[in-house]
Write an enzyme that holds these catalytic residues in place. Structure first.
Site, mmCIF file in Angstrom:
data_model
loop_
_atom_site.group_PDB
_atom_site.id
_atom_site.type_symbol
_atom_site.label_atom_id
_atom_site.label_comp_id
_atom_site.label_asym_id
_atom_site.label_seq_id
_atom_site.Cartn_x
_atom_site.Cartn_y
_atom_site.Cartn_z
ATOM 1 C CG ASP A 141 -1.987 1.074 1.148
ATOM 2 O OD1 ASP A 141 -3.051 0.773 0.575
ATOM 3 O OD2 ASP A 141 -1.756 2.182 1.641
ATOM 4 C CB ILE A 142 1.078 4.204 -2.245
ATOM 5 C CG1 ILE A 142 1.505 3.332 -3.432
ATOM 6 C CG2 ILE A 142 1.830 5.537 -2.263
ATOM 7 C CD1 ILE A 142 1.184 3.928 -4.792
ATOM 8 C CG ASN A 147 -4.803 10.993 -5.912
ATOM 9 O OD1 ASN A 147 -4.110 11.098 -6.924
ATOM 10 N ND2 ASN A 147 -5.349 9.866 -5.535
ATOM 11 C CG ASP A 162 -4.263 8.380 -12.628
ATOM 12 O OD1 ASP A 162 -4.614 7.906 -11.521
ATOM 13 O OD2 ASP A 162 -5.061 8.795 -13.477
ATOM 14 C CD GLU A 170 -4.476 4.003 -1.514
ATOM 15 O OE1 GLU A 170 -4.691 4.421 -0.359
ATOM 16 O OE2 GLU A 170 -5.329 4.059 -2.429
#
Length: 334
Positions: free
Chosen positions: A195-196, A203, A212, A238
């Site tokens: 997971d980011i 965003n 993106d 993500e």
């Protein structure tokens, strides 16, 4: 011609790559004077391109291997077939080799600008012009349909496998689980959830266009840092999932730590530096729901305890940081 058309109808009725492969080999086997047909799979081992038979004809039937490519003893270096190797290098549509009483035609299967497999047709006689035209027609229908199946299985943004293919891929890997191995750290299969960290902030601050781009670049790093026999998925948003095949716990840790460090050190356009958190678990015991849940628990522990970390479920369990959850058969994965 009618039996061929009937076989083509049957072939394009499949929604699974392996069944489609078996169907096209069965179709080719019925064309006459064919000694053997095989589907060869390419994979990389110790930075050497290898190939092995994935499906082949035997006593008039098509059979498939149950082995993973990375551990199959039938794997041989591509260089042992110089005609095919030259065909792949020069991106030709086909290659041929003739010896006494055996004439072989190789047809590489290209997906996403990469040859991932090859059909091998061996005949007792050289192919006539008409036979070659028929074989190529069947093959092109097969390759085009393979491309359509592949497109439906991929995430549109990153090109990785999408979430709906995870269950099938995981079930196939689970079905090939090895017997209990000896030793302190035997090769096993692993599931990692990635997971980011703080992706919503990316965003919100830079806009979805740059968000993106971050997802695409992370996907590219995943491709470059894992082997061809591993499977990489984008679960949406993500979150990514990796199925690691036939590696020890130490090797799994090393691969995931290498990924974490590579993302941390990479400079993303406009965004700068980001980090990822990773949780992983072994896959040899439990249903897909349970195993994914364990990896998720390890991921959440990593995110709640500083982020930019790799956490192994069993370590957390043994240290008391996590407690095993009771499994219920009625739980379903959505």
């Amino acid at each position: 011609m009618k039996p061929i058309l009937q076989n083509l109808v049957e072939m394009t009725g499949h929604r699974d790559h392996l069944r489609l492969e078996v169907s096209v080999l069965s179709t080719l086997l019925k064309l006459g004077h064919i000694v053997q047909v095989r589907a060869l799979e390419f994979f990389v081992q110790d930075q050497v391109t290898m190939l092995r038979p994935r499906s082949w004809s035997q006593d008039g039937q098509i059979v498939s291997s149950a082995h993973d490519a990375c551990s199959d003893p039938q794997g041989v270096p591509l260089t042992q077939l110089p005609g095919l190797a030259q065909c792949i290098e020069s991106r030709q549509a086909s290659a041929q080799h003739s010896a006494t009483g055996r004439h072989t035609l190789w047809l590489p299967v290209w997906l996403a600008d990469r040859a991932h497999a090859c059909l091998e047709i061996t005949q007792s006689r050289a192919l006539t012009r008409h036979q070659r035209d028929v074989v190529m027609g069947v093959f092109l229908v097969y390759q085009n349909y393979q491309s359509l199946l592949d497109y439906s299985e991929r995430d549109a943004l990153t090109g990785l496998f999408n979430r709906k293919t995870f269950e099938e891929q995981f079930a196939r890997q689970a079905g090939a689980r090895p017997d209990a191995a000896q030793g302190d750290d035997p090769p096993r299969q692993w599931l990692a959830v990635i997971d980011i960290d703080h992706f919503k902030a990316v965003n919100d601050r830079f806009g979805h266009l740059y968000g993106d781009e971050v997802l695409i670049l992370v996907a590219n790093r995943l491709r470059s840092l894992f082997r061809s026999q591993d499977r990489i998925f984008r679960f949406g948003g993500e979150e990514f999932v990796v199925l690691l095949r036939s590696v020890t716990l130490a090797q799994a840790r090393q691969a995931l730590e290498r990924l974490r460090a590579a993302i941390q050190e990479h400079t993303f356009p406009q965004v700068g530096h980001i980090t990822i958190s990773i949780g992983f678990a072994a896959t040899q015991a439990g249903s897909p729901v349970e195993i994914l849940g364990r990896a998720d628990q390890a991921l959440y522990h990593a995110k709640e305890n500083g982020r930019n970390r790799v956490c192994f479920y069993d370590d957390l369990l043994h240290s008391g940081a996590l407690q095993a959850k009771v499994a219920h058969d009625e739980v379903e994965l959505f």
